[in-house]
Design a protein around this motif. Structure first.
Motif, PDB file in Angstrom:
ATOM      1  N   MET A 187       0.632  -1.590  -0.436  1.00 13.63           N
ATOM      2  CA  MET A 187      -0.255  -0.093   0.090  1.00 13.63           C
ATOM      3  C   MET A 187       0.640   1.025   0.052  1.00 13.63           C
ATOM      4  N   ILE A 188       0.952   1.761  -0.918  1.00 14.04           N
ATOM      5  CA  ILE A 188       1.666   3.238  -0.829  1.00 14.04           C
ATOM      6  C   ILE A 188       0.444   4.706  -0.372  1.00 14.04           C
ATOM      7  N   VAL A 189       1.126   5.539   0.272  1.00 14.42           N
ATOM      8  CA  VAL A 189       0.091   6.433  -0.243  1.00 14.42           C
ATOM      9  C   VAL A 189       1.368   7.719   0.258  1.00 14.42           C
ATOM     10  N   SER A 190       1.350   8.694  -0.460  1.00 14.30           N
ATOM     11  CA  SER A 190       2.068   9.736  -0.813  1.00 14.30           C
ATOM     12  C   SER A 190       2.551  10.322   0.268  1.00 14.30           C
ATOM     13  N   GLY A 191       4.088  10.578   0.470  1.00 15.30           N
ATOM     14  CA  GLY A 191       4.016  10.975   1.784  1.00 15.30           C
ATOM     15  C   GLY A 191       4.055  10.901   2.919  1.00 15.30           C
ATOM     16  N   VAL A 192       3.514   9.808   3.355  1.00 18.87           N
ATOM     17  CA  VAL A 192       2.619   8.971   4.459  1.00 18.87           C
ATOM     18  C   VAL A 192       3.573   7.106   4.868  1.00 18.87           C
ATOM     19  N   THR A 193       4.375   7.102   5.887  1.00 17.62           N
ATOM     20  CA  THR A 193       5.187   5.328   6.143  1.00 17.62           C
ATOM     21  C   THR A 193       4.057   5.036   6.363  1.00 17.62           C
ATOM     22  N   VAL A 194       4.206   3.675   5.429  1.00 20.55           N
ATOM     23  CA  VAL A 194       3.171   2.133   6.129  1.00 20.55           C
ATOM     24  C   VAL A 194       4.096   0.890   5.645  1.00 20.55           C
ATOM     25  N   ARG A 195       4.416   0.294   6.262  1.00 20.81           N
ATOM     26  CA  ARG A 195       4.795  -0.819   6.710  1.00 20.81           C
ATOM     27  C   ARG A 195       3.215  -2.299   6.402  1.00 20.81           C
ATOM     28  N   ALA A 196       4.510  -3.118   6.779  1.00 19.29           N
ATOM     29  CA  ALA A 196       3.690  -4.300   6.543  1.00 19.29           C
ATOM     30  C   ALA A 196       3.874  -4.531   8.244  1.00 19.29           C
ATOM     31  N   ALA A 197       1.950  -4.955   8.839  1.00 16.88           N
ATOM     32  CA  ALA A 197       1.233  -5.806   9.982  1.00 16.88           C
ATOM     33  C   ALA A 197       2.211  -6.851  10.104  1.00 16.88           C
ATOM     34  N   ASP A 198       3.124  -6.915  11.767  1.00 19.11           N
ATOM     35  CA  ASP A 198       2.763  -8.118  11.868  1.00 19.11           C
ATOM     36  C   ASP A 198       2.102  -8.828  13.004  1.00 19.11           C
ATOM     37  N   THR A 232      -2.785  15.614  10.404  1.00 23.49           N
ATOM     38  CA  THR A 232      -4.840  15.488  10.523  1.00 23.49           C
ATOM     39  C   THR A 232      -4.642  15.854   8.842  1.00 23.49           C
ATOM     40  N   GLU A 233      -3.471  16.087   7.844  1.00 24.39           N
ATOM     41  CA  GLU A 233      -3.957  16.089   6.037  1.00 24.39           C
ATOM     42  C   GLU A 233      -3.120  14.777   6.378  1.00 24.39           C
ATOM     43  N   GLU A 234      -2.342  13.936   6.279  1.00 26.21           N
ATOM     44  CA  GLU A 234      -1.721  12.792   5.982  1.00 26.21           C
ATOM     45  C   GLU A 234      -2.754  11.345   6.727  1.00 26.21           C
ATOM     46  N   ILE A 235      -3.537  11.881   7.769  1.00 29.40           N
ATOM     47  CA  ILE A 235      -4.936  10.747   7.657  1.00 29.40           C
ATOM     48  C   ILE A 235      -6.097  11.015   6.988  1.00 29.40           C
ATOM     49  N   ALA A 236      -5.857  11.432   6.208  1.00 33.77           N
ATOM     50  CA  ALA A 236      -7.039  11.894   5.481  1.00 33.77           C
ATOM     51  C   ALA A 236      -6.795  11.018   3.909  1.00 33.77           C
ATOM     52  N   ALA A 237      -5.859  12.083   3.200  1.00 35.43           N
ATOM     53  CA  ALA A 237      -4.905  11.409   2.528  1.00 35.43           C
ATOM     54  C   ALA A 237      -4.213   9.192   2.867  1.00 35.43           C
ATOM     55  N   ARG A 260      -8.681   8.352   2.546  1.00 33.82           N
ATOM     56  CA  ARG A 260      -9.156   8.308   0.608  1.00 33.82           C
ATOM     57  C   ARG A 260      -8.510   7.040  -0.101  1.00 33.82           C
ATOM     58  N   VAL A 261      -7.387   6.865  -0.083  1.00 39.31           N
ATOM     59  CA  VAL A 261      -6.891   5.498  -0.435  1.00 39.31           C
ATOM     60  C   VAL A 261      -7.174   4.104  -0.021  1.00 39.31           C
ATOM     61  N   ALA A 262      -7.210   4.215   1.705  1.00 30.58           N
ATOM     62  CA  ALA A 262      -8.866   3.035   1.995  1.00 30.58           C
ATOM     63  C   ALA A 262      -9.871   2.825   0.867  1.00 30.58           C
ATOM     64  N   ALA A 263     -10.357   3.759   1.072  1.00 27.61           N
ATOM     65  CA  ALA A 263     -11.430   4.044   0.741  1.00 27.61           C
ATOM     66  C   ALA A 263     -11.772   3.932  -0.916  1.00 27.61           C
ATOM     67  N   GLU A 264     -11.152   4.611  -1.350  1.00 27.98           N
ATOM     68  CA  GLU A 264     -10.716   3.828  -3.424  1.00 27.98           C
ATOM     69  C   GLU A 264     -10.713   2.704  -3.422  1.00 27.98           C
ATOM     70  N   ASN A 265      -9.780   1.441  -2.214  1.00 31.28           N
ATOM     71  CA  ASN A 265      -9.379   0.568  -2.525  1.00 31.28           C
ATOM     72  C   ASN A 265     -10.622  -0.938  -1.253  1.00 31.28           C
ATOM     73  N   ASP A 266     -11.426  -0.042  -0.788  1.00 35.88           N
ATOM     74  CA  ASP A 266     -12.378  -0.558   0.244  1.00 35.88           C
ATOM     75  C   ASP A 266     -11.421  -1.639   0.867  1.00 35.88           C
ATOM     76  N   LEU A 267     -10.463  -0.708   2.111  1.00 38.87           N
ATOM     77  CA  LEU A 267      -9.799  -1.246   3.291  1.00 38.87           C
ATOM     78  C   LEU A 267     -10.416  -1.221   4.418  1.00 38.87           C
ATOM     79  N   ALA A 269     -14.186   8.205   7.100  1.00 36.62           N
ATOM     80  CA  ALA A 269     -14.311   7.261   6.374  1.00 36.62           C
ATOM     81  C   ALA A 269     -13.817   7.560   4.607  1.00 36.62           C
ATOM     82  N   ASP A 270     -14.403   8.675   4.710  1.00 44.47           N
ATOM     83  CA  ASP A 270     -14.071   9.112   2.573  1.00 44.47           C
ATOM     84  C   ASP A 270     -12.429   9.655   3.096  1.00 44.47           C
ATOM     85  N   GLY A 271     -12.268  10.117   3.946  1.00 39.86           N
ATOM     86  CA  GLY A 271     -11.281  11.368   4.301  1.00 39.86           C
ATOM     87  C   GLY A 271     -10.829  12.303   4.253  1.00 39.86           C
ATOM     88  N   THR A 272     -12.811  13.164   4.645  1.00 40.56           N
ATOM     89  CA  THR A 272     -13.644  14.209   5.143  1.00 40.56           C
ATOM     90  C   THR A 272     -12.269  15.054   6.389  1.00 40.56           C
TER      91      THR A 272
END
Length: 395
Positions: free
Chosen positions: A1-12, A31-36, A39-46, A152-155
């Motif tokens: 999963m890639i979100v521009s500017g946000v650190t994302v790692r595999a879960a353990d 807060t803006e990074e949470i929104a980003a 939005r990616v999660a909503a686009e991918n139904d996560l 949930a939609d990034g608002t």
């Protein structure tokens, strides 16, 4: 999963939510990074679960699914402290301990004490948990004056102090407090503060007469908290009263005289003060204060019938208690105990919630507001992506 500017790692395995392991963990810093991320999660139904310090992440039933954990550990800044106005604005990942240190330097405090070490502002709000000071100062809902959340939609939505954007018709602070992450992610919170007390004393007795609780609560001696501890359902109740502020020593002496028996005064709280009685099989029990003594009898009687040994601890003043059972207790007996106590306290407005226990248990019990709560869920999270299944009625 890639979100521009946000650190994302595999879960353990350490990221599991009530036993359910997510695929990814995102670590936003604003807060803006949470929104980003959302939005990616909503686009991918996560399916998304927010997390703070992790001290209560195992509370409640497991989520139906969990693809992404949003860890707020990097949202750890005190954004504004208006000492003259007794107001503080913080990010959700700030721990209560760290905030207490910052505020103490100005002679102030947030009168919100969580029983878990490392608890964050966001996690404390999401679970609605409160410690001994709730007797005098109320719970998080009473101290919260502003909140920023991400839906949930990034608002990004804000309510209360310094409003930029609101969701019309909703009190976001009250809705999100105690919502277990099912409506969105708490990003920032603004609280009203109180001065640090000049002095504190605890008056404790191991032979408490519960009839004294109402007298203490209404006393002009103004106790800040009245807590009880009962490790043995057939043993005595230990009662401890906190007196703080002006002339605390003199007022504590008057409280000691009022409590009588073996009551003694200490400058430090009892070792059990403000701590949970256990965490493996943990229940939250709330009744009307007038029903406190009867409820303790109810707990002891039903436990005896099932050969269980509950440990009860919490606020005597507000009758907001925690009950723990030994982790080796038979799940069937635990379920019978919960059902029996619920049936007995429900007519008088009492409620028993399972915080931790076997996943097949009825964690929440019935509630008359379920239809309204489902409507709110549908308004804020129509696709059920936020902590699905973790709240009342499988919300």
């Amino acid at each position: 999963m890639i979100v521009s500017g946000v650190t994302v790692r595999a879960a353990d395995e350490g990221d599991a939510v009530a036993g359910v392991r997510p695929r990814w963990v995102a670590l936003p810093e604003t807060t803006e990074e949470i929104a980003a991320v959302l939005r990616v999660a909503a686009e991918n139904d996560l399916a998304v679960v927010p997390a703070g310090g992790g001290t209560t992440l195992h509370w409640g039933p497991p989520p139906e699914r969990c693809d992404l954990l949003i860890d707020t550990c990097c949202l750890n800044e005190v954004l504004e402290h208006a000492a003259g106005d007794l107001v503080v604005k913080v990010q959700a990942g700030v721990t209560l301990d760290a905030l207490a240190g910052t505020l103490a330097a100005a002679g102030q405090r947030l009168a919100l004490d969580s029983p878990g070490e490392g608890a964050t502002v966001g996690g404390t709000l999401a679970t609605g948990v409160a410690g001994p000071l709730r007797f005098r100062y109320g719970t998080a809902r009473d101290l919260l004056i502003g909140i920023t959340v991400v839906l949930a939609d990034g608002t990004i939505a804000k309510a209360g102090g310094k409003v930029v954007k609101n969701v019309a018709g909703y009190d976001l602070g009250k809705l999100f407090t105690g919502s277990y992450g099912t409506l969105g992610v708490i990003a920032e919170a603004t609280f009203r503060l109180h001065p640090l007390p000049a002095d504190s004393r605890w008056v404790t007795t191991s032979s408490a007469d519960l009839g004294l609780v109402g007298t203490l609560a209404a006393s002009p001696l103004e106790p800040a908290a009245i807590e009880l501890d009962r490790p043995d359902p057939h043993g005595p109740v230990v009662l401890s009263t906190l007196v703080e502020g002006v002339a605390a020593a003199e007022r504590a002496k008057a409280v000691q005289d009022l409590m009588g028996g073996d009551a003694h005064i200490g400058e430090e709280p009892p070792a059990w003060w403000g701590r949970l009685p256990g965490d493996d099989l943990l229940l939250a029990l709330r009744v009307l204060p007038a029903a406190l003594a009867g409820t303790l009898h109810t707990v002891a009687a039903h436990a005896a019938c099932l050969n269980l040994t509950p440990h009860v601890r919490g606020s005597a003043g507000t009758a907001d208690l925690h009950v723990t059972l030994p982790p080796e207790s038979d799940p069937g007996k635990v379920a019978s105990f919960v059902s029996a106590v619920r049936d007995e306290i429900r007519p008088d407005g009492g409620r028993l919630v399972v915080l931790t226990g076997p996943s097949e248990m009825d964690f929440w019990g019935g509630t008359g507001a379920l239809g309204l709560m489902r409507s709110v869920k549908a308004r804020f999270d129509p696709h059920r992506r936020m902590s699905p299944g973790r709240f009342v009625g499988g919300i």
